[in-house]
Scaffold this motif. Structure first.
Motif, PDB file in Angstrom:
ATOM      1  N   SER A   1      -5.064   5.452   0.331  1.00  0.00           N
ATOM      2  CA  SER A   1      -4.056   4.417   0.104  1.00  0.00           C
ATOM      3  C   SER A   1      -4.490   3.497  -1.026  1.00  0.00           C
ATOM      4  O   SER A   1      -5.672   3.147  -1.137  1.00  0.00           O
ATOM      5  N   TYR A   2      -3.513   3.103  -1.863  1.00  0.00           N
ATOM      6  CA  TYR A   2      -3.768   2.256  -3.020  1.00  0.00           C
ATOM      7  C   TYR A   2      -2.682   1.190  -3.108  1.00  0.00           C
ATOM      8  O   TYR A   2      -1.585   1.340  -2.544  1.00  0.00           O
ATOM      9  N   GLU A   3      -2.974   0.116  -3.841  1.00  0.00           N
ATOM     10  CA  GLU A   3      -1.935  -0.840  -4.209  1.00  0.00           C
ATOM     11  C   GLU A   3      -0.955  -0.136  -5.148  1.00  0.00           C
ATOM     12  O   GLU A   3      -1.368   0.511  -6.115  1.00  0.00           O
ATOM     13  N   ARG A   4       0.342  -0.225  -4.837  1.00  0.00           N
ATOM     14  CA  ARG A   4       1.339   0.525  -5.599  1.00  0.00           C
ATOM     15  C   ARG A   4       1.224   0.270  -7.109  1.00  0.00           C
ATOM     16  O   ARG A   4       1.196   1.212  -7.909  1.00  0.00           O
ATOM     17  N   GLU A   5       1.165  -0.994  -7.500  1.00  0.00           N
ATOM     18  CA  GLU A   5       1.135  -1.326  -8.925  1.00  0.00           C
ATOM     19  C   GLU A   5      -0.096  -0.727  -9.605  1.00  0.00           C
ATOM     20  O   GLU A   5      -0.003  -0.195 -10.723  1.00  0.00           O
TER      21      GLU A   5
ATOM     22  N   THR B   1     -11.772  10.907  -5.762  1.00  0.00           N
ATOM     23  CA  THR B   1     -12.482  12.186  -5.703  1.00  0.00           C
ATOM     24  C   THR B   1     -12.628  12.887  -7.041  1.00  0.00           C
ATOM     25  O   THR B   1     -13.397  13.840  -7.152  1.00  0.00           O
ATOM     26  N   ASN B   2     -11.874  12.437  -8.061  1.00  0.00           N
ATOM     27  CA  ASN B   2     -11.828  13.096  -9.375  1.00  0.00           C
ATOM     28  C   ASN B   2     -11.177  14.468  -9.331  1.00  0.00           C
ATOM     29  O   ASN B   2     -11.155  15.179 -10.335  1.00  0.00           O
ATOM     30  N   LEU B   3     -10.617  14.846  -8.175  1.00  0.00           N
ATOM     31  CA  LEU B   3      -9.920  16.124  -8.081  1.00  0.00           C
ATOM     32  C   LEU B   3      -8.486  15.963  -8.581  1.00  0.00           C
ATOM     33  O   LEU B   3      -7.915  14.871  -8.517  1.00  0.00           O
ATOM     34  N   PRO B   4      -7.863  17.048  -9.061  1.00  0.00           N
ATOM     35  CA  PRO B   4      -6.482  16.951  -9.562  1.00  0.00           C
ATOM     36  C   PRO B   4      -5.523  16.513  -8.456  1.00  0.00           C
ATOM     37  O   PRO B   4      -5.649  16.947  -7.301  1.00  0.00           O
ATOM     38  N   LEU B   5      -4.581  15.651  -8.799  1.00  0.00           N
ATOM     39  CA  LEU B   5      -3.519  15.267  -7.873  1.00  0.00           C
ATOM     40  C   LEU B   5      -2.427  16.329  -7.927  1.00  0.00           C
ATOM     41  O   LEU B   5      -1.942  16.671  -9.003  1.00  0.00           O
ATOM     42  N   GLN B   6      -2.050  16.849  -6.752  1.00  0.00           N
ATOM     43  CA  GLN B   6      -1.044  17.900  -6.714  1.00  0.00           C
ATOM     44  C   GLN B   6       0.338  17.354  -7.065  1.00  0.00           C
ATOM     45  O   GLN B   6       1.207  18.107  -7.511  1.00  0.00           O
ATOM     46  N   THR B   7       0.547  16.064  -6.844  1.00  0.00           N
ATOM     47  CA  THR B   7       1.813  15.423  -7.166  1.00  0.00           C
ATOM     48  C   THR B   7       1.556  13.945  -7.450  1.00  0.00           C
ATOM     49  O   THR B   7       0.546  13.398  -6.975  1.00  0.00           O
ATOM     50  N   THR B   8       2.447  13.321  -8.199  1.00  0.00           N
ATOM     51  CA  THR B   8       2.318  11.881  -8.461  1.00  0.00           C
ATOM     52  C   THR B   8       3.188  11.073  -7.510  1.00  0.00           C
ATOM     53  O   THR B   8       3.315   9.864  -7.661  1.00  0.00           O
ATOM     54  N   LEU B   9       3.770  11.749  -6.511  1.00  0.00           N
ATOM     55  CA  LEU B   9       4.600  11.055  -5.524  1.00  0.00           C
ATOM     56  C   LEU B   9       3.751  10.075  -4.722  1.00  0.00           C
ATOM     57  O   LEU B   9       2.662  10.418  -4.258  1.00  0.00           O
ATOM     58  N   LEU B  10       4.251   8.851  -4.564  1.00  0.00           N
ATOM     59  CA  LEU B  10       3.577   7.819  -3.780  1.00  0.00           C
ATOM     60  C   LEU B  10       4.438   7.497  -2.557  1.00  0.00           C
ATOM     61  O   LEU B  10       5.632   7.206  -2.688  1.00  0.00           O
TER      62      LEU B  10
ATOM     63  N   PRO C   1       0.818  -1.225   0.000  1.00  0.00           N
ATOM     64  CA  PRO C   1       0.000   0.000   0.000  1.00  0.00           C
ATOM     65  C   PRO C   1       0.845   1.265   0.000  1.00  0.00           C
ATOM     66  O   PRO C   1       1.895   1.330   0.654  1.00  0.00           O
ATOM     67  N   VAL C   2       0.402   2.249  -0.757  1.00  0.00           N
ATOM     68  CA  VAL C   2       1.066   3.546  -0.812  1.00  0.00           C
ATOM     69  C   VAL C   2       0.019   4.640  -0.649  1.00  0.00           C
ATOM     70  O   VAL C   2      -1.151   4.460  -0.991  1.00  0.00           O
ATOM     71  N   ILE C   3       0.451   5.772  -0.129  1.00  0.00           N
ATOM     72  CA  ILE C   3      -0.432   6.924   0.042  1.00  0.00           C
ATOM     73  C   ILE C   3      -0.221   7.877  -1.123  1.00  0.00           C
ATOM     74  O   ILE C   3       0.912   8.296  -1.397  1.00  0.00           O
ATOM     75  N   ALA C   4      -1.310   8.201  -1.812  1.00  0.00           N
ATOM     76  CA  ALA C   4      -1.240   9.159  -2.919  1.00  0.00           C
ATOM     77  C   ALA C   4      -1.520  10.564  -2.411  1.00  0.00           C
ATOM     78  O   ALA C   4      -1.836  10.783  -1.244  1.00  0.00           O
ATOM     79  N   ALA C   5      -1.407  11.539  -3.297  1.00  0.00           N
ATOM     80  CA  ALA C   5      -1.577  12.940  -2.908  1.00  0.00           C
ATOM     81  C   ALA C   5      -2.994  13.260  -2.459  1.00  0.00           C
ATOM     82  O   ALA C   5      -3.222  14.287  -1.819  1.00  0.00           O
ATOM     83  N   ASP C   6      -3.967  12.397  -2.773  1.00  0.00           N
ATOM     84  CA  ASP C   6      -5.342  12.644  -2.336  1.00  0.00           C
ATOM     85  C   ASP C   6      -5.594  12.147  -0.921  1.00  0.00           C
ATOM     86  O   ASP C   6      -6.708  12.261  -0.399  1.00  0.00           O
TER      87      ASP C   6
END
Length: 483
Positions: free
Chosen positions: A437-441, A457-466, A429-434
């Motif tokens: 938590s999601y499965e990394r792959e 949420t369909n909102l823009p992600l401020q970063t793609t960092l996981l 699991p990784v935490i996205a900018a929203d």
């Protein structure tokens, strides 16, 4: 909803030497801050003060405090223009943020994933910081008055501010104003808090906000966010049970209850959905300035200008038909929505008390019995190691443990263990900018397909960092070991 039959004061803390300005809970701790420049921290086991308390790093009165979601850190802010992050293992200062312009900081907040820190100041500015690096991410003026309240939305991608002019405003993390509710409270907003639970309705994400003000009113709002239509606020309830300015308010962790504290010296409890008054508590001698619900126990804390914090137990005498804990629609095995295998010693102690086995709390604590050890107990170890001589008492304990084992084996994976994209139990699991938590792959594939919006949420992600969610990965590992 749990029927609230009564609320009773079970402990009064009298350690502060000045007004109590705020109180906050983690799963195992209670914190309070005061005009006496200190933050005090107590164990929920017996309400004893921790060995490193009080925390004395601020130079002036402390206005606000809040725990990180994991409970390992406590944030506090002060007239000295700083926000301090304290370790709850040692009581040491881990990080310190100085608000731009050195203006007194009136309120602070952490995102649900504790990646960002927000501070609101008397000069009408807010500052947004990266938690780990102490890098100042954004700062700017959001009002011509004092920022008196702030709260992150459940997704962590927006926050709400309230000011002494009476306006409520919603912002994204770039400090772009998404919505303004003018004159939400005549004479000024004093506090606001977002419900921790959001709902997806078609293409809209909805959640509730509770706010209070100098107009002696408590208000519950519905906020909806749409990727195209934008942000909208709708007033759901206006509550007028208190006769003086309402200066503090909070949702319970499940959103079922709302509490408020007032200048009229009362604490009021409401049904969070219906807006119905359930109870009025009148034990403080002066203004009630703070209130908070425990996320893991049926406790409420209220702080006052009488220098005390009162801990209340909600629902004393609850019927046995009270529903089991639910995590986002799925039943979870264990106390407070946690798997039994994730229980700490404090959760075991709370479970014993709830099952009418208070006499065993000291013995279990003395042997450091946590969730996994609880599940491994036998009649022999109860007698030989814990010195429980009564055959009947040993039998009762084992019956309760067998109930926990049966619930654990038969439980489906909690929803928080499932990737929102694949709907399967996560392995990495990784935490996205929203904030989710999601499965990394799965998330890397989502981003690789040039999707720069949140799957939730369909909102823009401020970063793609996981960011790796190590705590969640450990919890999933423990859960898998029980299946």
């Amino acid at each position: 909803m749990i029927a609230l039959k009564m609320a009773s004061a079970i402990h009064t803390l009298r350690d502060h030497r000045d007004d109590v300005n705020c109180c906050a809970f983690s799963a195992t701790l209670l914190a309070s801050c005061s005009g006496d420049k200190t933050v005090r921290v107590y164990s929920l086991n017996d309400f004893s003060e921790l060995r490193f308390s009080p925390l004395s790093g601020h130079g002036y009165g402390v206005h606000w405090c809040c725990f990180s979601s994991c409970g390992n850190y406590l944030a506090s802010c002060s007239t000295d223009a700083t926000v301090i992050i304290w370790s709850m293992d040692t009581g040491e200062i881990m990080l310190k943020y100085e608000h731009p312009g050195r203006s007194p900081v009136r309120v602070c907040a952490l995102t649900p994933d504790s990646s960002l820190v927000l501070s609101g100041a008397s000069d009408g500015t807010v500052a947004l910081w990266d938690f780990q690096s102490t890098t100042l991410r954004r700062t700017g003026a959001v009002t011509e008055a004092t920022v008196a309240a702030c709260s992150f939305t459940p997704c962590g991608q927006m926050f709400v501010t309230g000011c002494t002019l009476g306006d409520l405003k919603i912002w994204d993390l770039d400090l772009v104003q998404l919505h303004t509710q003018k004159d939400a409270h005549d004479l000024g907003v004093t506090c606001c808090q977002c419900d921790s639970i959001s709902h997806i309705d078609g293409e809209r994400v909805k959640f509730r906000l509770v706010s209070c003000g100098q107009d002696s009113q408590l208000k519950i709002w519905i906020i909806s966010q749409h990727a195209v239509a934008g942000c909208h606020m709708q007033l759901l309830h206006t509550l007028k049970a208190q006769s003086g300015p309402v200066v503090s308010c909070a949702f319970s962790s499940d959103g079922q209850l709302v509490v408020s504290g007032s200048v009229d010296k009362t604490v009021t409890l409401y049904d969070g959905s219906q807006g119905v008054l359930l109870h009025t508590l009148s034990q403080h001698e002066r203004y009630v300035t703070a209130c908070a619900f425990s996320p893991s126990l049926p406790y409420l804390a209220s702080g006052s200008m009488d220098n005390t914090v009162i801990v209340w137990r909600l629902g004393d005498g609850l019927s046995a038909e009270a529903p089991a804990a639910v995590c986002q629609g799925r039943k979870c095995a264990g106390h407070s929505g946690l798997l039994v295998s994730d229980w700490a010693e404090e959760h075991v102690a709370a479970w014993l008390a709830e099952e009418g086995l208070e006499e065993l709390v000291s013995a279990f604590k003395g042997h450091n019995i946590d969730g996994p050890e609880l599940l491994s107990l036998t009649r022999d170890t109860l007698a030989r190691e814990l010195s429980i001589d009564s055959v009947g008492l040993r039998g009762k304990v084992m019956r309760k443990i067998e109930e926990l084992r049966a619930a654990l084996v038969g439980s489906a994976a909690p929803d928080e263990f499932l990737c929102p994209i694949t709907q399967e139990v996560m392995k990495d699991p990784v935490i996205a900018a929203d904030g989710f938590s999601y499965e990394r792959e799965a998330m890397e594939s989502w981003i690789g397909a040039k999707n720069r919006t949140s799957p939730m949420t369909n909102l823009p992600l401020q970063t793609t960092l996981l960011i790796p969610n190590r705590m969640l990965k450990m919890a999933i590992g423990r859960w898998r070991a029980t299946q």
